[in-house]
Design an enzyme around this catalytic site. Structure first.
Site, PDB file in Angstrom:
ATOM      1  N   GLY A  26       0.789  -1.167   0.076  1.00 18.45           N
ATOM      2  CA  GLY A  26      -0.316  -0.351  -0.216  1.00 18.45           C
ATOM      3  C   GLY A  26       0.712   1.214   0.315  1.00 18.45           C
ATOM      4  CE  LYS A  27       2.352   5.304  -4.120  1.00 18.07           C
ATOM      5  NZ  LYS A  27       2.231   6.701  -4.895  1.00 18.07           N
ATOM      6  N   GLY A  28       0.302   5.560   0.484  1.00 23.80           N
ATOM      7  CA  GLY A  28      -0.681   7.311   0.420  1.00 23.80           C
ATOM      8  C   GLY A  28      -0.106   8.414   0.314  1.00 23.80           C
ATOM      9  CG  ASP A  39      -7.983  11.196   5.426  1.00 23.86           C
ATOM     10  OD1 ASP A  39      -8.969  11.513   5.312  1.00 23.86           O
ATOM     11  OD2 ASP A  39      -7.258  10.744   5.665  1.00 23.86           O
TER      12      ASP A  39
END
Length: 575
Positions: free
Chosen positions: A150-152, A348
């Site tokens: 994952g990458k945010g 968020d």
């Protein structure tokens, strides 16, 4: 029953007397009552009686039941003593009304005591995380790191394993004990089960642009990420650092909950060149790894459980059943309520920031993650002074509640986040039930300006109770919006109380308390559902019983959504 509600019931009784024609002149009655007030005054004064007063007199002075008896007695005396019909009617009606109120208050006292006893029983057993006790794991070198999962916008997540902590039994493995799949080839677990067995952990590497490279500066700058950290997540010497964070106060640490992520370890280390780094995020690398990189040499690493996918990824390829969808929405509300009770607003909340796995019954279990934008002040007010446009309102602007996105900075202005996350759950429920999130589409609604009548309907297959809760959560006015606790209670009553509470209008709090006792006995007798731990439904029932509050329950119980709905009768099935 609250005092305000009790008084209104008495006034309704008096009003009915007027409507029956027993009293003809309201003005004269009021005048009479004012004149008679001094004759019955001792029973309605709020001054505490002196100790030397006779016990019977003190009873009249301090008891609604005693006041009712005195008023009824006064009514009969006037009846046989030649009093006017108006006075007789007023005293009899009001006396009877106060007597009924006293009985209802007594029922409420017993119901409140029942709620407190049940809450005490289920609050003692805290949620147990799957982490096996260990003392290592404070260095990046302690872990085997696999591929990126994952990458945010501020971090990258990699699968990981910890060979220093084998599972119980002495077998070679990782520190988190994962259960075996019950059936080979089950679609919910088929693609990722092998990877999860090999890499049961996930390591989140934060991107460090401006925090410097000292451990103290990094921990202070990224302190919000530590809100869901376990008690021993940091080394003892790092626990002494004043983690003042972005808001100048020590952020809270929330206790463990089945629907909130748990950070097992948090430490700083030099940024390594991990798989995909040069292609996925070259700009955040330090200059020693990329001459054009802007990142610092050290950053924060967080160790968590590895979950198969995010909620968004799951919903892109699967459609949960009606009951599963209701349970998924309920889990989000329970997680948000847990955070609110401990003075934390996520700010968020979106389907990308919700992780998902499956219980032994194949039901999705949801976990709220990514606390980098959270508000976790020490005063627990969930109110942020908004005196400047530079104050950070939170994360995803599309899912900001109306009271947040419409706030105008100024002297004395504060943003109340106590119901903002609950509003976001209402928006996410559209995604859970197979619809586009109405606040995401390019031509969709804006939380700043939408009208409630513009909200698209949920599919007809969605239970009526869930549809109503969703509409209530998306109310623009936060004072008319239920809290996460009340909304969760509404769904709890709908899911598990529909048979016992089928005739809602004809029963009171006593029958509700009896149902709560039966529900508690059932949950205690069920216990754990096997070696895999509690199922999602068992966890939700325990959360409900451990957070019982009479007023919250009354608010949910009096709502139309707590009435039984045929569409909720479906049995749990796998999607």
């Amino acid at each position: 029953m609250s005092v305000k509600h009790a008084i209104s019931r008495g006034l309704e009784l008096g009003r009915s007397v007027f409507q029956l024609g027993l009293l003809k002149s309201g003005g004269r009655v009021v005048a009479k009552l004012r004149a008679d007030r001094f004759r019955v005054g001792p029973s309605v004064r709020t001054v505490q009686p002196q100790a030397f007063l006779p016990s019977r007199y003190r009873y009249y002075r301090t008891s609604l039941k005693g006041l009712a008896a005195q008023l009824q007695s006064a009514g009969f005396r006037r009846r046989f003593g030649g009093g006017s019909p108006r006075n007789r009617a007023v005293f009899l009606a009001f006396g009877l009304g106060v007597g009924l109120i006293e009985q209802q208050l007594e029922d409420d006292r017993k119901s409140a005591a029942t709620c407190q006893e049940i809450q005490a029983v289920f609050s003692k057993k805290r949620f147990q995380t799957p982490l096996k006790p260990f003392t290592s794991g404070y260095k990046l070198e302690d872990y085997i790191i696999g591929n990126q999962i994952g990458k945010g916008s501020n971090a990258a997540v990699y699968e990981a394993a910890a060979p220093f902590a084998p599972p119980k039994g002495g077998e070679n493995g990782s520190l988190v004990q994962l259960r075996e799949d019950e059936e080979e080839g089950e679609t919910n677990r088929s693609l990722t089960c092998c990877s999860l067995k090999k890499f049961p952990l996930a390591i989140k590497m934060m991107w460090n642009f401006g925090a410097g490279s000292s451990s103290e500066a990094i921990l202070k700058s990224m302190s919000q990420e530590l809100v869901p950290a376990a008690a021993q997540a940091l080394k003892q010497e790092n626990e002494q650092i004043t983690l003042d964070g972005h808001f100048g106060v020590l952020p809270k640490r929330v206790s463990a909950h089945p629907n909130v992520i748990r950070v097992y370890r948090a430490f700083t280390a030099d940024v390594p060149l991990l798989p995909g780094a040069e292609e996925e995020y070259p700009d955040v690398l330090p200059a020693r790894l990329n001459p054009d990189g802007l990142g610092n040499n050290r950053t924060l690493f967080l160790v968590m459980k590895n979950y198969p996918r995010t909620l968004r990824q799951y919903l892109e390829g699967s459609t949960p059943s009606r009951r599963q969808g209701s349970l998924m929405m309920l889990q989000l509300l329970e997680g948000v309520d847990h955070l609110c009770r401990q003075g934390v607003a996520h700010r968020d909340l979106k389907s990308d920031n919700v992780l998902l796995e499956f219980d032994s019954d194949g039901c999705p279990r949801l976990v709220i993650t990514d606390f980098g934008c959270c508000l976790a002040q020490s005063d627990s007010s969930l109110q942020l002074p908004f005196n400047s446009m530079w104050v950070n309102r939170g994360g995803n602007a599309s899912l900001m509640a109306p009271e947040v996105t419409t706030a105008v900075p100024g002297s004395g202005v504060v943003i109340d986040y106590s119901k903002a996350d609950a509003w976001a759950v209402g928006a996410i429920s559209y995604e859970i039930f197979g619809q586009h999130n109405p606040f995401y589409r390019a031509v969709g609604l804006e939380s700043r300006s939408y009208q409630e009548k513009q909200l698209p309907p949920l599919p007809a297959s969605v239970p009526a109770d869930v549809q109503l809760v969703t509409r209530l959560l998306l109310r623009r006015n936060p004072s008319k919006r239920p809290s996460a606790r009340v909304a969760a209670n509404m769904l709890h009553l709908s899911l598990w109380g529909r048979k016992a509470l089928a005739n809602q209008d004809s029963i009171g709090m006593k029958k509700l308390a009896d149902w709560l006792l039966c529900q508690s006995a059932v949950v205690l007798l069920k216990g754990c559902s096997g070696p895999s731990g509690y199922t999602v439904e068992a966890e939700l029932q325990r959360s409900f019983l451990s957070n019982l509050d009479l007023e919250d329950l009354r608010t949910a119980y009096s709502s139309p959504s707590s009435s039984p709905s045929p569409s909720m009768e479906s049995t749990p099935t796998s999607s």
